[in-house]
Design an enzyme around this catalytic site. Sequence first.
Site, PDB file in Angstrom:
ATOM      1  N   HIS A  55      -8.677   2.536  -3.507  1.00  0.00           N
ATOM      2  CA  HIS A  55      -9.058   3.871  -3.031  1.00  0.00           C
ATOM      3  C   HIS A  55     -10.361   3.832  -2.241  1.00  0.00           C
ATOM      4  O   HIS A  55     -11.211   4.719  -2.362  1.00  0.00           O
ATOM      5  CB  HIS A  55      -9.164   4.866  -4.198  1.00  0.00           C
ATOM      6  CG  HIS A  55      -7.860   5.088  -4.908  1.00  0.00           C
ATOM      7  ND1 HIS A  55      -6.904   5.962  -4.450  1.00  0.00           N
ATOM      8  CD2 HIS A  55      -7.341   4.526  -6.021  1.00  0.00           C
ATOM      9  CE1 HIS A  55      -5.856   5.935  -5.261  1.00  0.00           C
ATOM     10  NE2 HIS A  55      -6.086   5.063  -6.215  1.00  0.00           N
ATOM     11  N   ASN A 127      -3.016  11.508  -8.239  1.00  0.00           N
ATOM     12  CA  ASN A 127      -2.433  10.985  -7.012  1.00  0.00           C
ATOM     13  C   ASN A 127      -1.571  12.071  -6.372  1.00  0.00           C
ATOM     14  O   ASN A 127      -1.367  13.141  -6.963  1.00  0.00           O
ATOM     15  CB  ASN A 127      -1.545   9.762  -7.312  1.00  0.00           C
ATOM     16  CG  ASN A 127      -2.358   8.480  -7.474  1.00  0.00           C
ATOM     17  OD1 ASN A 127      -3.400   8.308  -6.853  1.00  0.00           O
ATOM     18  ND2 ASN A 127      -1.869   7.593  -8.311  1.00  0.00           N
ATOM     19  N   TYR A 337     -12.444   3.488 -15.059  1.00  0.00           N
ATOM     20  CA  TYR A 337     -13.014   4.247 -13.939  1.00  0.00           C
ATOM     21  C   TYR A 337     -14.511   4.453 -14.126  1.00  0.00           C
ATOM     22  O   TYR A 337     -15.295   4.260 -13.190  1.00  0.00           O
ATOM     23  CB  TYR A 337     -12.261   5.575 -13.753  1.00  0.00           C
ATOM     24  CG  TYR A 337     -11.010   5.361 -12.945  1.00  0.00           C
ATOM     25  CD1 TYR A 337     -10.045   4.439 -13.355  1.00  0.00           C
ATOM     26  CD2 TYR A 337     -10.788   6.017 -11.755  1.00  0.00           C
ATOM     27  CE1 TYR A 337      -8.912   4.198 -12.609  1.00  0.00           C
ATOM     28  CE2 TYR A 337      -9.644   5.781 -10.994  1.00  0.00           C
ATOM     29  CZ  TYR A 337      -8.715   4.866 -11.437  1.00  0.00           C
ATOM     30  OH  TYR A 337      -7.593   4.624 -10.689  1.00  0.00           O
TER      31      TYR A 337
END
Length: 500
Positions: A55, A127, A337
């Site tokens: 990303h 997403n 993350y």
Amino acid sequence: MADKPILTTTAGAPVPDNQNSWTAGERGPVLLQDYQLIEKLAHQNRERIPERVVHAKGWGAHGTLKITGDISKYTKAKVLQPGAETPMIARFSTVAGEAGAADAERDVRGFSLKFYTDEGNWDLVGNNTPVFFVRDAYKFPDFIHTQKRHPKTNMRSPTAMWDFWSLSPESLHQVTILMSDRGIPVSPAHMNGYGSHTFSFWNDAGERYWVKFHFKTQQGHKHFTNEEADAVIGKTRESYQEALYGGIEKGEFPRWTVQVQIMPELDAEKTTYNPFDLTKVWPHSEYPPIEIGVLELNRNPENYFAEIENAAFSPSNIVPGIGFSPDKMLQARVFSYADAHRHRLGTHYENIPVNRPKHEIHHYHRDGQMNTYGGIRTGNPDAYYEPNSVNGPVEQPSAKEPPLRIHGDADRYNHRVGNDDYGQVTALFNLFDAGQKQRLFANIAAAMSGIPEEIAERQLAHFGRVHADYEAGVRAARKTLTGREPAISVTLETPQQAAE
Ligand code: NDP
């Protein structure tokens, strides 16, 4: 004319000359004492931070979440109560391309949202598709490696992608969406967003419900074919940035209808599919979407780096009334993350303005690089440990979520056994009209170009298990593309078949 501000060093002293180096004689070498020159060059070397491993290429804007529906019986989260209006930031992205990649490439799009609620930041890191390629985080790094460059050729490898996908039948649902029309949205405004994972809601009575989040584009779905995308990329690599930034500058604010699907806690034991499996959706006929509000993007960032590159989204950021679920991939992303941001932005990434909660925060973390808030955040220099008798911050028991019901023995369960990886893909395939199917076949044939035939055959066998027309269509499209039948035809066992 107004007086211009004085140019200073970063330490605040006036800069006498920003044009000419300090040299020994007019033609002489530069002096080491020209510290301002050294400072400028050293800063230039440090202007880039590590790009996201995935990303990396992104586009984003600020906006508002407005809640119009009433789901107060499911969740106590203030951000989701009727009438609530919450400032937020969104970042969209492609998955595989590096920071300079073209926007209009066939790829899944990231759809990350950070809501600055009065109870803390709530992040939904989703997403533009409701499912993902893998369901067990052991396969997350392996999958990502197949999307990035080959270690020797330094090029992306269709062979690696199809080898991995054909050996991982759980990827079939996401692969089909990726290769369908929705694989190349025209812009971020023209795609849906999905929280993808199953999360949970909990209410004041301590009852838990499972929940999925959907963001339906109000601009309508618009997609490029491969040929259209090639033409766009030939003209500009920044088509999404142009569309999102340009649209908002013109006052065209993209909106999404926010929906949730809600499942009573004990239903999870009855569904024919595992509702915590990231490769599955919950059929709308079983769990109808409930409309709860509108998401609008209405303000461009003033500085892309500060507000979009520095934005750190993590599914670990939840608020009271919202919880996690046993979804294995969610459990892993809750760690990975936040950890990516510690590595990419530093220990105090949550203190960067775009990530900082809008209300006062208190915690006992200490020190560390780039601690710019003057030490501990307890409001009292003596309160640097807990418990203490100096009135330092204390926990809030009402924020404790109800117990998570779990059962079973700790083990490594083969997630490919007894898991139907085909039925929901068949339901999707049956939604496509004839034109959509033809484009699906052609897109797959093009993406498979040049891969070894045994890998292609293994993948074709999966398509056949979805629908005979799917396999036949891809075979025909491959023949049209290459002008010949595949050289060899073998049917290889998939891991699922081997396990059965
Ligand atoms: P429904 O007919 O009720 O829902 C079908 C969904 O498919 C709609 O939400 C529609 O999105 C979406 N859709 C249409 N074309 C595509 C595409 N090319 N790629 C991705 N999604 C598309 O059926 P079910 O709920 O029973 O689901 C059937 C299949 O639809 C699923 O197996 C799944 O593949 C797919 N799907 C289901 C979703 C769900 O949450 N149930 C969500 C998204 C897809 P839209 O409303 O924007 O037109």
